[in-house]
Motif scaffolding. Structure first.
Motif, PDB file in Angstrom:
ATOM      1  N   LEU A 111      -7.160   7.469 -12.693  1.00 54.24           N
ATOM      2  CA  LEU A 111      -6.394   8.180 -11.981  1.00 54.24           C
ATOM      3  C   LEU A 111      -6.818   8.388 -10.336  1.00 54.24           C
ATOM      4  CD1 LEU A 111      -3.773  10.277 -11.517  1.00 54.24           C
ATOM      5  CD2 LEU A 111      -5.394  11.956 -12.283  1.00 54.24           C
ATOM      6  N   SER A 148      -4.680  -0.849  10.486  1.00 56.68           N
ATOM      7  CA  SER A 148      -6.055  -1.563   9.954  1.00 56.68           C
ATOM      8  C   SER A 148      -5.478  -2.978   9.637  1.00 56.68           C
ATOM      9  CB  SER A 148      -6.862  -0.687   9.181  1.00 56.68           C
ATOM     10  OG  SER A 148      -6.271  -0.440   7.828  1.00 56.68           O
ATOM     11  N   GLY A 206       0.285   7.147  -6.342  1.00 59.39           N
ATOM     12  CA  GLY A 206      -0.736   8.248  -6.387  1.00 59.39           C
ATOM     13  C   GLY A 206      -0.247   9.633  -6.584  1.00 59.39           C
ATOM     14  N   ILE A 245       0.943  -1.064  -0.039  1.00 59.11           N
ATOM     15  CA  ILE A 245       0.028   0.125   0.118  1.00 59.11           C
ATOM     16  C   ILE A 245       0.869   1.227  -0.122  1.00 59.11           C
ATOM     17  CG2 ILE A 245      -1.757   1.280   1.315  1.00 59.11           C
ATOM     18  CD1 ILE A 245      -2.842  -1.486   2.109  1.00 59.11           C
ATOM     19  N   VAL A 281      -8.400   1.506   1.849  1.00 65.91           N
ATOM     20  CA  VAL A 281      -8.264   0.297   2.578  1.00 65.91           C
ATOM     21  C   VAL A 281      -8.710   0.237   3.950  1.00 65.91           C
ATOM     22  CG1 VAL A 281      -6.441  -1.088   3.510  1.00 65.91           C
ATOM     23  CG2 VAL A 281      -6.449  -0.324   1.197  1.00 65.91           C
ATOM     24  N   PRO A 282      -8.290   1.342   4.921  1.00 63.55           N
ATOM     25  CA  PRO A 282      -8.941   1.089   6.276  1.00 63.55           C
ATOM     26  C   PRO A 282     -10.545   1.024   6.371  1.00 63.55           C
ATOM     27  CG  PRO A 282      -7.482   2.631   6.203  1.00 63.55           C
ATOM     28  CD  PRO A 282      -7.508   2.383   4.774  1.00 63.55           C
ATOM     29  N   ASN A 297      -2.334   9.339   7.413  1.00 63.58           N
ATOM     30  CA  ASN A 297      -3.127   8.007   7.156  1.00 63.58           C
ATOM     31  C   ASN A 297      -2.346   6.744   7.219  1.00 63.58           C
ATOM     32  OD1 ASN A 297      -5.813   7.208   6.209  1.00 63.58           O
ATOM     33  ND2 ASN A 297      -5.852   9.535   5.838  1.00 63.58           N
ATOM     34  N   PHE A 336     -13.478  10.711   1.312  1.00 68.65           N
ATOM     35  CA  PHE A 336     -12.176  10.557   0.427  1.00 68.65           C
ATOM     36  C   PHE A 336     -12.322  10.797  -0.951  1.00 68.65           C
ATOM     37  CE2 PHE A 336     -10.236   8.532   4.351  1.00 68.65           C
ATOM     38  CZ  PHE A 336      -9.035   9.324   4.159  1.00 68.65           C
ATOM     39  N   MET A 361      -6.902   4.731  -3.784  1.00 67.24           N
ATOM     40  CA  MET A 361      -6.900   3.200  -3.224  1.00 67.24           C
ATOM     41  C   MET A 361      -6.209   3.090  -1.598  1.00 67.24           C
ATOM     42  SD  MET A 361      -4.991   0.390  -2.838  1.00 67.24           S
ATOM     43  CE  MET A 361      -5.451  -1.200  -2.639  1.00 67.24           C
ATOM     44  N   PRO A 362      -5.238   3.690  -1.496  1.00 65.33           N
ATOM     45  CA  PRO A 362      -4.492   3.490  -0.025  1.00 65.33           C
ATOM     46  C   PRO A 362      -5.532   4.055   0.970  1.00 65.33           C
ATOM     47  CG  PRO A 362      -2.932   4.381  -1.865  1.00 65.33           C
ATOM     48  CD  PRO A 362      -4.182   4.387  -2.314  1.00 65.33           C
ATOM     49  N   PHE A 363      -6.236   5.058   0.793  1.00 64.15           N
ATOM     50  CA  PHE A 363      -6.967   5.633   1.799  1.00 64.15           C
ATOM     51  C   PHE A 363      -8.303   4.720   1.919  1.00 64.15           C
ATOM     52  CE2 PHE A 363      -4.639   8.881  -0.414  1.00 64.15           C
ATOM     53  CZ  PHE A 363      -3.736   9.256   0.612  1.00 64.15           C
ATOM     54  N   LEU A 367     -12.675  14.504  -1.818  1.00 63.37           N
ATOM     55  CA  LEU A 367     -11.264  14.768  -1.697  1.00 63.37           C
ATOM     56  C   LEU A 367     -10.512  14.664  -3.005  1.00 63.37           C
ATOM     57  CD1 LEU A 367      -8.892  16.207  -0.352  1.00 63.37           C
ATOM     58  CD2 LEU A 367      -8.236  13.923   0.634  1.00 63.37           C
ATOM     59  N   ILE A 399      -3.602   3.180   8.430  1.00 67.80           N
ATOM     60  CA  ILE A 399      -3.605   1.963   7.195  1.00 67.80           C
ATOM     61  C   ILE A 399      -2.840   1.013   7.775  1.00 67.80           C
ATOM     62  CG2 ILE A 399      -2.540   1.330   4.985  1.00 67.80           C
ATOM     63  CD1 ILE A 399      -3.121   4.081   4.033  1.00 67.80           C
ATOM     64  N   VAL A 440      -6.076   5.240  -8.419  1.00 75.80           N
ATOM     65  CA  VAL A 440      -4.670   5.164  -8.076  1.00 75.80           C
ATOM     66  C   VAL A 440      -4.348   6.266  -7.005  1.00 75.80           C
ATOM     67  CG1 VAL A 440      -2.286   5.870  -8.705  1.00 75.80           C
ATOM     68  CG2 VAL A 440      -3.830   4.825 -10.267  1.00 75.80           C
ATOM     69  N   ILE A 441      -4.989   7.221  -6.927  1.00 76.23           N
ATOM     70  CA  ILE A 441      -4.905   8.326  -5.826  1.00 76.23           C
ATOM     71  C   ILE A 441      -5.433   7.777  -4.449  1.00 76.23           C
ATOM     72  CG2 ILE A 441      -5.373  10.617  -5.109  1.00 76.23           C
ATOM     73  CD1 ILE A 441      -5.053  11.422  -7.633  1.00 76.23           C
ATOM     74  N   VAL A 494     -11.207  -2.626   5.010  1.00 76.46           N
ATOM     75  CA  VAL A 494     -10.955  -3.570   5.772  1.00 76.46           C
ATOM     76  C   VAL A 494     -11.769  -3.837   7.350  1.00 76.46           C
ATOM     77  CG1 VAL A 494      -8.925  -4.411   7.669  1.00 76.46           C
ATOM     78  CG2 VAL A 494      -8.390  -3.919   5.120  1.00 76.46           C
TER      79      VAL A 494
END
Lengths: 246, 214
Positions: free
Chosen positions: B157, A176, A141, A134, B167-168, A169, B140, B163-165, B143, A173, B160-161, B171
């Motif tokens: 795009l 989690s 990103g 990640i 995840v929490p 974050n 998000f 995706m990481p945010f 944003l 991340i 890609v920007i 999950v």
């Protein structure tokens, strides 16, 4: 303190001063990385459990450590560019991102290669592996947004916000993903618990860790200076400095 | 408050957007039994994760749309210049995104759950996790949409920007539903929602100033 800050924030001053740092960084890197590699790969004792395949640690561990701190450094540069609108900080963020992304990729690839002999598979959805993956996406990103926005300053600021939000974050991340893994699957293997290493094993590792930091700052400065040259190509001081070559 | 009314009025006058999100959700969920297996036992095991992923994709799909028309006709610029605090505008935009794209999908979750042979207890917890978790997705997504405004790069795009945010919430939400409401995950998800509500509108507002200045 503030005078120092303003001086270093000016591209011209930074360019002149950072040029003097380059040989030291290059020397540190070229001294420590070959030493660490040769020592670690040829002379350090083999592990009593893992045999010789543990030696990829000498590349993997420094890359993994550097991956996280390079993200922090990139986001810190982003924060400075947001708060004080320093052009230099924007350039620093932009040039740190690709290096950090590559280091993260190297950490993942060497980790996969190490995983094959140890765990019998290249990839498992372990908490640490997943959060490193990640981290790579976070870098991707920032890079993608910066590329899409073009060379404008405003594009740089949007990417800086993204990097800073990512930094805040990152612990969320990480936790989690940790909870997702640890509460549900029995820990079949652990990357975290290593047997205590003798000094012959960790001394080359330490040399490698310091060496890759030297390498990171060296390459970062080189790229940053190139970026400054490109951005300031019309300014007087660049012209004077390189008038013989124009 | 006027902004919120405007957002709701826009929403009521373009039901096509709501229908589009719903159709997308139903159609994608219908693909899974076809692609994997019609075996209800297998589908039941996968159902929570699949519905969460479909919701996440719907949310991304609607993100561009939520700001683009306001950006193109200049209303966004007026909002940045206007008297209402910009973070409030951004919060309202997120609420609008959630109401158009995600709430309808949560309402038809029982239908999606039936398609994937879910038990009713899991379904209830899935709906609860979606209700608490999806506002984080909306915050998000707005944003991210604000960051990519005017770049004409489309959804890839944005994925890609963001995706990481995403995840929490993904999950924590899926774990909460799959453990049938284990409070540990519920508290964390609610905490994530609170923190996001308090911070993200401000981040979006700062990006909005950049986007309008571009």
């Amino acid at each position: 303190m503030w005078r120092w800050f303003h001086e270093w924030g000016s591209p011209r001053y930074f360019y002149a001063r950072s040029g003097r740092l380059l040989p030291y960084l290059a020397g540190l890197t070229l001294l420590l990385i070959p030493t660490g590699i040769v020592w670690g790969l040829l002379y350090a004792p083999a592990d009593y459990q893992q045999g010789h395949s543990y030696r990829i640690m000498y590349v993997h561990v420094p890359a993994a450590i550097l991956a996280q701190s390079s993200y922090a450094m990139m986001a810190a540069a982003g924060m400075v560019s947001l708060i004080w609108r320093l052009k230099l900080a924007d350039a620093a963020m932009q040039t740190a991102a690709p290096i950090g992304a590559w280091v993260t990729a190297i950490a993942l690839i060497t980790g996969a290669l190490w995983g094959k002999p140890m765990w019998g598979t290249y990839w498992v959805w372990d908490a640490r592996l997943t959060s490193t993956l990640i981290l790579l996406f976070l870098f991707a990103g920032v890079l993608a947004l910066r590329q899409a926005a073009g060379p404008s300053q405003s594009g740089g600021r949007a990417a800086a916000v993204l990097a800073v939000v990512g930094l805040i974050n990152l612990p969320i991340i990480k936790f989690s993903v940790d909870w997702w893994f640890t509460l549900h699957q029995p820990a079949s293997f652990s990357v975290t618990e290593k047997p205590a290493m003798p000094i012959e094993m960790w001394a080359p590792l330490l040399a490698m860790v310091i060496g890759v930091y030297g390498w990171f700052f060296w390459v970062w400065l080189l790229r940053l200076r190139q970026e400054i040259r490109e951005r300031e190509v019309r300014s007087e001081w660049i012209r004077q400095r390189y008038q013989n070559e124009f | 408050m006027g902004l919120l009314k405007r957002e709701l009025r826009l929403l009521l006058r373009s039901p096509a957007e709501v229908v589009q999100s719903l159709l997308f959700g139903v159609l994608v969920v219908a693909l899974f039994p076809l692609a994997i297996t019609p075996d209800p036992d297998v589908l039941r095991q996968l159902s929570v994760g699949l519905i969460w992923v479909v919701t996440l994709l719907t949310s991304l799909l609607a993100a561009d749309r939520s700001l683009l028309s306001d950006f193109e006709d200049g209303s966004l610029e007026q909002m940045v210049l206007g008297v209402a605090p910009l973070w409030w505008v951004c919060l309202v935009k997120s609420v609008g995104h959630w109401l158009t794209a995600l709430l309808p999908l949560i309402v038809i979750t029982p239908l999606l759950g039936m398609m994937l042979a879910m038990t009713s207890e899991t379904m209830l917890w899935l709906m609860a996790s979606l209700l608490v978790g999806t506002p984080v997705l909306s915050l998000f997504c707005v944003l991210g949409a604000m960051m990519t405004l005017g770049l004409n790069r489309g959804g890839a795009l944005l994925l890609v920007i963001l995706m990481p945010f995403l995840v929490p919430p993904l999950v924590l939400g899926t774990q909460w539903a799959m453990t049938l409401g284990q409070p540990f995950y519920g508290y964390l998800l609610a905490g994530l929602l609170c923190v996001s509500l308090m911070t993200l509108p401000f981040a979006t507002a700062s990006v909005a100033r950049i986007a309008v200045g571009r």
